[in-house]
Motif scaffolding. Structure first.
Motif, mmCIF file in Angstrom:
data_model
loop_
_atom_site.group_PDB
_atom_site.id
_atom_site.type_symbol
_atom_site.label_atom_id
_atom_site.label_comp_id
_atom_site.label_asym_id
_atom_site.label_seq_id
_atom_site.Cartn_x
_atom_site.Cartn_y
_atom_site.Cartn_z
ATOM 1 N N GLU A 19 10.559 2.760 1.797
ATOM 2 C CA GLU A 19 10.470 2.564 0.340
ATOM 3 C C GLU A 19 9.654 1.321 -0.007
ATOM 4 O O GLU A 19 9.037 1.269 -1.052
ATOM 5 C CB GLU A 19 11.871 2.404 -0.273
ATOM 6 C CG GLU A 19 12.585 3.704 -0.575
ATOM 7 C CD GLU A 19 13.415 4.185 0.609
ATOM 8 O OE1 GLU A 19 13.244 3.609 1.723
ATOM 9 O OE2 GLU A 19 14.209 5.124 0.428
ATOM 10 N N ASN A 20 9.695 0.330 0.882
ATOM 11 C CA ASN A 20 8.970 -0.909 0.602
ATOM 12 C C ASN A 20 7.509 -0.829 1.021
ATOM 13 O O ASN A 20 6.731 -1.722 0.728
ATOM 14 C CB ASN A 20 9.634 -2.077 1.320
ATOM 15 C CG ASN A 20 10.987 -2.386 0.723
ATOM 16 O OD1 ASN A 20 11.172 -2.235 -0.489
ATOM 17 N ND2 ASN A 20 11.933 -2.771 1.553
ATOM 18 N N LEU A 21 7.142 0.222 1.740
ATOM 19 C CA LEU A 21 5.788 0.331 2.266
ATOM 20 C C LEU A 21 4.944 1.337 1.485
ATOM 21 O O LEU A 21 3.737 1.414 1.667
ATOM 22 C CB LEU A 21 5.834 0.760 3.739
ATOM 23 C CG LEU A 21 6.713 -0.085 4.647
ATOM 24 C CD1 LEU A 21 6.858 0.563 6.010
ATOM 25 C CD2 LEU A 21 6.130 -1.481 4.791
ATOM 26 N N TRP A 22 5.587 2.115 0.618
ATOM 27 C CA TRP A 22 4.885 3.165 -0.102
ATOM 28 C C TRP A 22 3.739 2.620 -0.948
ATOM 29 O O TRP A 22 3.850 1.570 -1.574
ATOM 30 C CB TRP A 22 5.847 3.884 -1.043
ATOM 31 C CG TRP A 22 6.744 4.854 -0.351
ATOM 32 C CD1 TRP A 22 6.561 5.418 0.859
ATOM 33 C CD2 TRP A 22 7.993 5.363 -0.853
ATOM 34 N NE1 TRP A 22 7.604 6.263 1.147
ATOM 35 C CE2 TRP A 22 8.490 6.255 0.125
ATOM 36 C CE3 TRP A 22 8.722 5.177 -2.030
ATOM 37 C CZ2 TRP A 22 9.687 6.943 -0.047
ATOM 38 C CZ3 TRP A 22 9.909 5.856 -2.201
ATOM 39 C CH2 TRP A 22 10.385 6.729 -1.218
ATOM 40 N N THR A 23 2.640 3.379 -0.967
ATOM 41 C CA THR A 23 1.620 3.136 -1.979
ATOM 42 C C THR A 23 1.986 3.977 -3.196
ATOM 43 O O THR A 23 2.899 4.797 -3.127
ATOM 44 C CB THR A 23 0.225 3.552 -1.469
ATOM 45 O OG1 THR A 23 0.269 4.925 -1.115
ATOM 46 C CG2 THR A 23 -0.199 2.726 -0.278
ATOM 47 N N ILE A 24 1.264 3.775 -4.280
ATOM 48 C CA ILE A 24 1.683 4.359 -5.558
ATOM 49 C C ILE A 24 1.777 5.889 -5.490
ATOM 50 O O ILE A 24 2.735 6.491 -5.974
ATOM 51 C CB ILE A 24 0.753 3.871 -6.704
ATOM 52 C CG1 ILE A 24 1.265 4.318 -8.067
ATOM 53 C CG2 ILE A 24 -0.678 4.345 -6.531
ATOM 54 C CD1 ILE A 24 2.242 3.382 -8.666
ATOM 55 N N SER A 25 0.786 6.545 -4.868
ATOM 56 C CA SER A 25 0.782 8.010 -4.838
ATOM 57 C C SER A 25 1.926 8.560 -3.987
ATOM 58 O O SER A 25 2.499 9.600 -4.300
ATOM 59 C CB SER A 25 -0.533 8.543 -4.284
ATOM 60 O OG SER A 25 -1.583 8.110 -5.088
ATOM 61 N N VAL A 26 2.252 7.856 -2.910
ATOM 62 C CA VAL A 26 3.353 8.286 -2.060
ATOM 63 C C VAL A 26 4.665 8.085 -2.812
ATOM 64 O O VAL A 26 5.548 8.948 -2.801
ATOM 65 C CB VAL A 26 3.359 7.495 -0.737
ATOM 66 C CG1 VAL A 26 4.513 7.920 0.146
ATOM 67 C CG2 VAL A 26 2.040 7.672 -0.015
ATOM 68 N N ALA A 27 4.762 6.936 -3.490
ATOM 69 C CA ALA A 27 5.990 6.597 -4.190
ATOM 70 C C ALA A 27 6.313 7.616 -5.272
ATOM 71 O O ALA A 27 7.439 8.090 -5.377
ATOM 72 C CB ALA A 27 5.872 5.201 -4.796
ATOM 73 N N ILE A 28 5.300 7.983 -6.054
ATOM 74 C CA ILE A 28 5.586 8.856 -7.193
ATOM 75 C C ILE A 28 6.072 10.225 -6.724
ATOM 76 O O ILE A 28 6.846 10.888 -7.397
ATOM 77 C CB ILE A 28 4.367 8.971 -8.136
ATOM 78 C CG1 ILE A 28 4.824 9.543 -9.451
ATOM 79 C CG2 ILE A 28 3.255 9.757 -7.519
ATOM 80 C CD1 ILE A 28 3.804 9.565 -10.501
ATOM 81 N N ARG A 29 5.662 10.633 -5.535
ATOM 82 C CA ARG A 29 6.135 11.930 -5.034
ATOM 83 C C ARG A 29 7.526 11.820 -4.412
ATOM 84 O O ARG A 29 8.311 12.744 -4.476
ATOM 85 C CB ARG A 29 5.135 12.476 -4.014
ATOM 86 C CG ARG A 29 5.464 13.817 -3.428
ATOM 87 C CD ARG A 29 5.495 14.968 -4.425
ATOM 88 N NE ARG A 29 6.783 15.160 -5.084
ATOM 89 C CZ ARG A 29 7.041 16.164 -5.913
ATOM 90 N NH1 ARG A 29 6.117 17.042 -6.213
ATOM 91 N NH2 ARG A 29 8.215 16.272 -6.479
ATOM 92 N N ASN A 30 7.823 10.673 -3.800
ATOM 93 C CA ASN A 30 9.058 10.584 -3.028
ATOM 94 C C ASN A 30 10.232 9.971 -3.770
ATOM 95 O O ASN A 30 11.372 10.093 -3.332
ATOM 96 C CB ASN A 30 8.808 9.775 -1.746
ATOM 97 C CG ASN A 30 7.873 10.508 -0.801
ATOM 98 O OD1 ASN A 30 7.699 11.715 -0.919
ATOM 99 N ND2 ASN A 30 7.263 9.783 0.107
ATOM 100 N N VAL A 31 9.961 9.304 -4.886
ATOM 101 C CA VAL A 31 11.031 8.588 -5.574
ATOM 102 C C VAL A 31 11.911 9.580 -6.349
ATOM 103 O O VAL A 31 11.454 10.648 -6.763
ATOM 104 C CB VAL A 31 10.437 7.514 -6.519
ATOM 105 C CG1 VAL A 31 10.005 8.124 -7.835
ATOM 106 C CG2 VAL A 31 11.418 6.383 -6.723
ATOM 107 N N ASN A 32 13.190 9.240 -6.468
ATOM 108 C CA ASN A 32 14.098 10.061 -7.272
ATOM 109 C C ASN A 32 14.456 9.311 -8.542
ATOM 110 O O ASN A 32 15.089 8.269 -8.481
ATOM 111 C CB ASN A 32 15.371 10.361 -6.491
ATOM 112 C CG ASN A 32 15.218 11.598 -5.644
ATOM 113 O OD1 ASN A 32 14.650 12.595 -6.101
ATOM 114 N ND2 ASN A 32 15.698 11.536 -4.427
ATOM 115 N N LEU A 33 14.048 9.850 -9.687
ATOM 116 C CA LEU A 33 14.397 9.220 -10.952
ATOM 117 C C LEU A 33 15.495 10.071 -11.586
ATOM 118 O O LEU A 33 15.229 11.140 -12.108
ATOM 119 C CB LEU A 33 13.175 9.132 -11.862
ATOM 120 C CG LEU A 33 12.001 8.339 -11.287
ATOM 121 C CD1 LEU A 33 10.771 8.482 -12.146
ATOM 122 C CD2 LEU A 33 12.386 6.861 -11.174
#
Lengths: 316, 323
Positions: free
Chosen positions: B261-275
């Motif tokens: 989670e701390n290493l994600w770039t923006i494009s990876v984060a937006i796909r993997n994050v749970n909101l």
């Protein structure tokens, strides 16, 4: 052109040659080699020698665990959606449609004078956007209660929801194709427009004097003169569509139906990356490599065929 | 491009014995011209609305109460407009570590771009100006690699990265950055772009520099690089956009890390994050927040696009393959 300059050139090229040697040329050969190795071990490189076994497994002919009675047909299958059939479908649906739409838009933009720059910019804008982020927007618009699904229900009294759990393969594929077309337009429009702007106006004036209608002018003058760009775009978009992956990830982030067994939204590249995802990376690399080589061969064949055909069709 | 003998006279075909005269045909031609223009503009406006609709919906949905998104509304109708915006974005930012993701992305993007530009300048210069045996063959081989699907390289590069100890459970920040940057420093497409530009610079300049006693090295940095600034800006912008949008590689190399989670770039984060919000002990995903995250991902790109429109369009227009 003396010797000292000759050697200096290689100094200038040293960084790129080292980098490409390690990250382009070596991987290319190595991946092909791995695809022919039996039981390849990723960490030690140990293997049981040369084999076609991996290709047999990928193509669903051989059993991965011999005697298990189970062949993996998620790459190619005759009776259910598979990586290859989905990829072919995406390619043959989205490439022609997006080429026609972008050609019409480019011709219309080229036709007008006021606001030309404005429209040029507007239609190019989606090019820089994030495929994943806009994929999420599409997935919300086509979700159960999403705006387009509601509209579709209103018009056709049926749902094209792609929400997890309520989805059908057909609905997902339809939305996927729509999204792929949407993402494919800007680049094509840009290339067609730059081609159109290079066409001598005299051709149009000649057509006008001959009394040709606008439609006929487009068909008989514009399109033949634009054939080099059309060829270029056809080849690059075939390659692009064959490698479709990000759009599936952006829209669905999954390749499977609800029971998580049938991979009905696989594409070839999705199949490859699933094989090296997480823990399976250690044991499945040879299958991923075999699939990548198959993809490589298919793309090569397509490109060569198109080059051949184009020799007869392209007007210079 | 104007031809030397452009025709400016209007020709009208008059058939003798027919009822029409010059005035009438002119009027008819004028009418059809206007009619055609109206059709053109109408078509373009409708097409533009369709193409831009996802952007409109993304922004609007990020302003909506969740119930409006779930009911497929076109504009926000529930609740207070400004309160919705503040609530959605503060909630999104509390679950979506935007600063960290952008930070990671920028570190990778800027380092990659910087190294890429240096390597590209050196090799484009060799291909454009220096003469050595095998130059044309080597350049053709380089160009041919653009046809090969990147997946072939990704597989082995992943093995290489793991053999170098740059991936795995205990992956550190630095290791993750290195794994993301290393394979993308060399770019054949950018070398091609810059080489074409370098080739346009007249040979006389080079000869003059030689007479002045300048070395190849000085000539490259003092004459050629400044003259190729527009192309270098194009390369920089395209490269930064590429890093911002990269998903496959950053996702693969960080996928096995314990603190990914701390290493994600923006494009990876937006796909993997749970909101999601906790309702009756069940996590309910919030589409409006997902749209906030999308806005935060896409808007910087749009700003970059508007500012550097010319460079981006000219760069991609000169034939290129995205990503």
């Amino acid at each position: 052109m003396n010797k000292s300059r000759n050697y200096r050139a290689w100094l200038y090229l040293a960084p790129v040659l080292i980098l490409m040697g390690v990250f382009t040329f070596f991987p290319l050969i190595n991946t092909i080699v791995i695809s022919f190795l039996r039981d390849y071990n990723v960490t030690t490189g140990a293997n049981k020698g040369f084999t076609f076994f991996n290709y047999g497994v990928v193509l669903g002919i051989l059993e991965k665990n011999e005697g298990s009675g189970f062949t993996d047909n998620s790459f190619i299958s005759w009776n259910s959606p598979s990586a290859l059939s989905n990829t072919l479908l995406i390619t043959f649906v989205t490439v022609p449609i997006s080429i026609i739409i972008s050609l019409v838009i480019a011709i219309e933009i080229n036709n007008i004078k006021v606001l030309k720059k404005f429209f040029q910019t507007v239609f190019f804008m989606p090019y820089v956007t994030n495929i994943i982020a806009v994929g999420l927007v599409f997935s919300v618009m086509f979700s159960d209660g999403g705006i387009f699904n509601r509209l579709f229900k209103l018009m056709f009294n049926s749902s094209i929801s792609i929400s997890e759990g309520s989805t059908s393969w057909g609905a997902s594929m339809l939305v996927l194709c729509l999204y792929v077309i949407w993402t494919a337009l800007p680049y094509k429009i840009l290339i067609f427009l730059s081609g159109l702007q290079g066409i001598d106006k005299q051709y149009y004036q000649a057509a006008k004097i001959d009394g040709a209608s606008r439609f006929k002018t487009s068909l008989r003058v514009t399109i033949p003169l634009l054939s080099p760009q059309i060829l270029y775009i056809t080849i690059t978009s075939f390659i692009g569509a064959f490698k479709e992956y990000n759009a599936v990830i952006g829209l669905f982030n999954r390749s499977y139906t609800k029971d998580q067994n049938v991979h009905d939204l696989y594409t070839v590249v999705y199949y490859i990356y699933d094989k090296i995802n997480g823990a399976s990376f250690a044991t499945e690399m040879q299958y991923a490599s075999a699939a990548a080589v198959i993809l490589f061969v298919i793309i090569m064949i397509f490109t060569l065929v198109q080059m051949r055909v184009s020799k007869k069709m392209v007007v210079y | 491009m104007k031809g030397p003998s452009e025709i400016n006279t209007q020709l009208n075909l008059i058939i003798p014995g027919n009822k029409s005269n010059i005035e009438k045909t002119k009027k008819a031609a004028h009418f059809w011209h206007i009619f055609g223009m109206v059709i053109s503009y109408a078509f373009l406006v409708v097409a533009a609305i369709i193409v831009l609709f996802p952007f409109y919906y993304m922004v609007m949905a990020s302003f909506m109460a969740e119930v409006d998104v779930d009911n497929g509304r076109l504009i926000p109708i529930t609740g207070n407009f400004f309160e919705n915006i503040v609530y959605n974005y503060t909630q999104t930012l509390s679950q979506f570590n935007y600063g960290r993701y952008v930070g990671n992305t920028l570190i990778v993007a800027i380092t990659t771009t910087l190294l890429q530009v240096i390597v590209t300048i050196l090799s484009a210069y060799a291909f454009a100006r220096l003469e050595f045996r095998g130059r044309d063959i080597l350049f053709t081989i380089f160009l041919a690699t653009m046809m090969i699907p990147g997946e072939m390289m990704v597989l082995t590069n992943y093995i290489t990265m793991s053999n170098l100890g740059l991936t795995g459970r205990d992956q550190t920040q630095i290791q993750a950055y290195l794994a993301m940057i290393l394979p993308f420093i060399s770019s054949v497409f950018y070398i091609f772009l810059l080489r074409q530009n370098f080739k346009q610079i007249p040979n006389e300049l080079y000869l003059a520099a030689r007479v002045d006693g300048k070395s190849d090295w000085q000539y490259l940095w003092k004459v050629m690089v400044p003259l190729a600034t527009p192309t270098l800006i194009t390369i920089t912008i395209l490269s930064i956009i590429g890093s911002w949008n990269a998903y496959v590689w950053p996702n693969i190399v960080t996928s096995t890390a314990a603190n990914r989670e701390n290493l994600w770039t923006i494009s990876v984060a937006i796909r993997n994050v749970n909101l999601a919000v906790l309702e009756h002990e069940v996590w309910v995903p919030q589409d409006s927040w997902l749209m906030c995250a999308s806005v935060l991902t896409v808007v910087p790109l749009l700003v970059l696009f508007i500012v550097f429109r010319k460079y981006i369009m000219s760069g991609t227009g000169r034939a290129g393959i995205k990503g």
